[in-house]
Design a protein around this motif. Structure first.
Motif, PDB file in Angstrom:
ATOM      1  N   TYR A  44       0.823  -1.215   0.000  1.00  0.00           N
ATOM      2  CA  TYR A  44       0.000   0.000   0.000  1.00  0.00           C
ATOM      3  C   TYR A  44       0.856   1.265   0.000  1.00  0.00           C
ATOM      4  N   ALA A  45       0.395   2.270  -0.740  1.00  0.00           N
ATOM      5  CA  ALA A  45       1.051   3.581  -0.756  1.00  0.00           C
ATOM      6  C   ALA A  45       0.228   4.558   0.082  1.00  0.00           C
ATOM      7  N   VAL A 102      -4.892   6.070   1.252  1.00  0.00           N
ATOM      8  CA  VAL A 102      -4.061   4.858   1.283  1.00  0.00           C
ATOM      9  C   VAL A 102      -4.560   3.962   0.152  1.00  0.00           C
ATOM     10  N   ALA A 103      -3.666   3.605  -0.755  1.00  0.00           N
ATOM     11  CA  ALA A 103      -4.098   2.864  -1.950  1.00  0.00           C
ATOM     12  C   ALA A 103      -3.204   1.670  -2.217  1.00  0.00           C
ATOM     13  N   ARG A 104      -3.835   0.586  -2.639  1.00  0.00           N
ATOM     14  CA  ARG A 104      -3.081  -0.627  -3.002  1.00  0.00           C
ATOM     15  C   ARG A 104      -2.241  -0.333  -4.239  1.00  0.00           C
ATOM     16  N   ARG A 105      -0.991  -0.732  -4.207  1.00  0.00           N
ATOM     17  CA  ARG A 105      -0.091  -0.398  -5.321  1.00  0.00           C
ATOM     18  C   ARG A 105      -0.548  -1.021  -6.641  1.00  0.00           C
ATOM     19  N   THR A 106      -1.098  -2.230  -6.561  1.00  0.00           N
ATOM     20  CA  THR A 106      -1.534  -2.869  -7.818  1.00  0.00           C
ATOM     21  C   THR A 106      -2.722  -2.117  -8.419  1.00  0.00           C
ATOM     22  N   LEU A 107      -3.520  -1.472  -7.579  1.00  0.00           N
ATOM     23  CA  LEU A 107      -4.643  -0.669  -8.091  1.00  0.00           C
ATOM     24  C   LEU A 107      -4.107   0.533  -8.862  1.00  0.00           C
ATOM     25  N   LEU A 108      -3.077   1.174  -8.283  1.00  0.00           N
ATOM     26  CA  LEU A 108      -2.540   2.391  -8.901  1.00  0.00           C
ATOM     27  C   LEU A 108      -2.061   2.127 -10.322  1.00  0.00           C
TER      28      LEU A 108
END
Ligand code: PMP
Length: 358
Positions: free
Chosen positions: A69-70, A207-213
């Motif tokens: 997560y970022a 806060v966002a999942r890196r794979t989503l980004l």
């Protein structure tokens, strides 16, 4: 100086005393540097250390890892997120699903409709949002994402748990982030404006999942792109350094107490106030018992003409910030983390002891 009030404002909201003191010190002289927090450079090592520590604390409190997560600090408030989410993740080939649990949930939906197809998956508008909508028994095929609001600041309802979603789940946690233990990993992205639970207004935690980004719309200008903001490490433009620092101080305070203690105290505070409301015949809480928020207690008087007398009575007891939202009238007391058990007890006593004839 006036004595500290029992303050129940729903945002900007009460902050822990140590945060206020830490801010005052840092504004006068940041860590003995001879420079104010308001003047330190946003691309220098001092601010980078603030960002690094804040990120570590956010991930720790949410039980997530930096590999997955970022953490981002953004401007523009909750409404900005309402627009950025569809701009980044609403595909032209599929719709986004929205859970309509109140005013802000609906505002998020209305904003997203500017960018593509959106569906209301369930709604409690029929009962004036006095309870949470039931999760839909089945979901439409191929949604881009589902958006929900964990705590409905105006209507005083709160989701006890995050659902398991087969498509990316986006959660507006503005008014209850880090107030109870949650399975944050069920979210592909969650966000919270600072001015309720985290610190000073002017910044929003994302806060966002890196794979989503990686799957976001690649053709957006950097300022609207989550992926570009992450690449720029939250300093694409000049960030609100002091607001972010206030969040760091609050996060440290939360970390010291532990999520378990915070949740226990939040449950005790809410129990005190709801018990007083349920016992006092002059008041009622319009929210269904199983949907009641631990964070925003909404209540009314059975005779609206007595409300001003109750407000005056509260003022005489040092209680402020309980006037209801302009949409609903009545009263609303925010019991965010920084509101103490003593504050909640003072409000519960005022509700119990108010006598409309005196
Ligand atoms: N979401 C929720 C749950 C809120 O309570 C609010 C504001 N009270 C917002 C979004 C909007 O935030 P802002 O005013 O920063 O746009």
């Amino acid at each position: 100086m006036n004595p500290r009030k029992h303050y129940f404002g729903s945002g900007p909201a009460a902050l822990p005393q140590c945060v206020l003191e830490g801010m005052s010190e840092a504004i006068l002289d940041y860590k003995g540097s001879g420079i104010s927090l308001l003047s330190i450079p946003h691309r220098g090592p001092a601010f980078q250390a603030i960002l690094d520590e804040a990120q570590e604390l956010v991930l720790h409190l949410s039980g997530l890892s930096a590999d997955e997560y970022a953490v981002l600090w953004m401007q523009g408030g909750g409404r900005h997120q309402f627009a950025l989410l569809p701009m980044n993740f609403l595909k032209t080939s599929s719709a986004a699903g929205y859970i309509d649990s109140g005013h802000w949930a609906q505002a998020a939906l209305k904003t997203a409709q500017h960018y593509g197809a959106c569906q209301t998956l369930c709604s409690s508008s029929d009962n004036d949002y006095s309870s949470l909508p039931a999760w839909p028994p089945s979901l439409p095929e191929g949604l881009s994402y589902i958006h929900l609001t964990t705590n409905n600041t105006i209507y005083g309802t709160q989701m006890p748990e995050l659902p398991l979603s087969p498509v990316p789940l986006f959660a507006d946690m503005s008014s209850d982030i880090f107030s109870i233990k949650r399975a944050y990993s069920r979210c592909a992205l969650f966000y919270a404006v600072a001015q309720k639970q985290l610190g000073a207004a002017g910044v929003t935690l994302v806060v966002a999942r890196r794979t989503l980004l990686e799957q976001g719309n690649p053709s957006l200008p950097d300022v609207f792109s989550y992926a570009a903001q992450v690449r720029a490490g939250s300093v694409l433009n000049t960030p609100p350094v002091s607001a972010i620092y206030s969040c760091l101080l609050t996060l440290r305070w939360m970390q010291q107490q532990s999520m378990q203690t915070i949740e226990k105290q939040n449950r005790e505070k809410a129990a005190l106030v709801y018990a007083a409301l349920d016992e006092q015949p002059l008041f009622h809480c319009p929210v269904a018992k199983d949907s009641r928020s631990l964070m925003n207690v909404v209540f009314k008087m059975n005779h609206a003409e007595q409300e001003q007398a109750f407000l005056n009575y509260c003022t005489s007891k040092n209680i402020e910030g309980i006037r209801g939202h302009r949409l609903l009238g009545g009263f609303r007391a925010a019991l965010y983390n920084a509101v103490s058990l003593e504050d909640a007890a003072a409000l519960a006593n005022a509700i119990r002891q108010f006598n409309h004839k005196t």
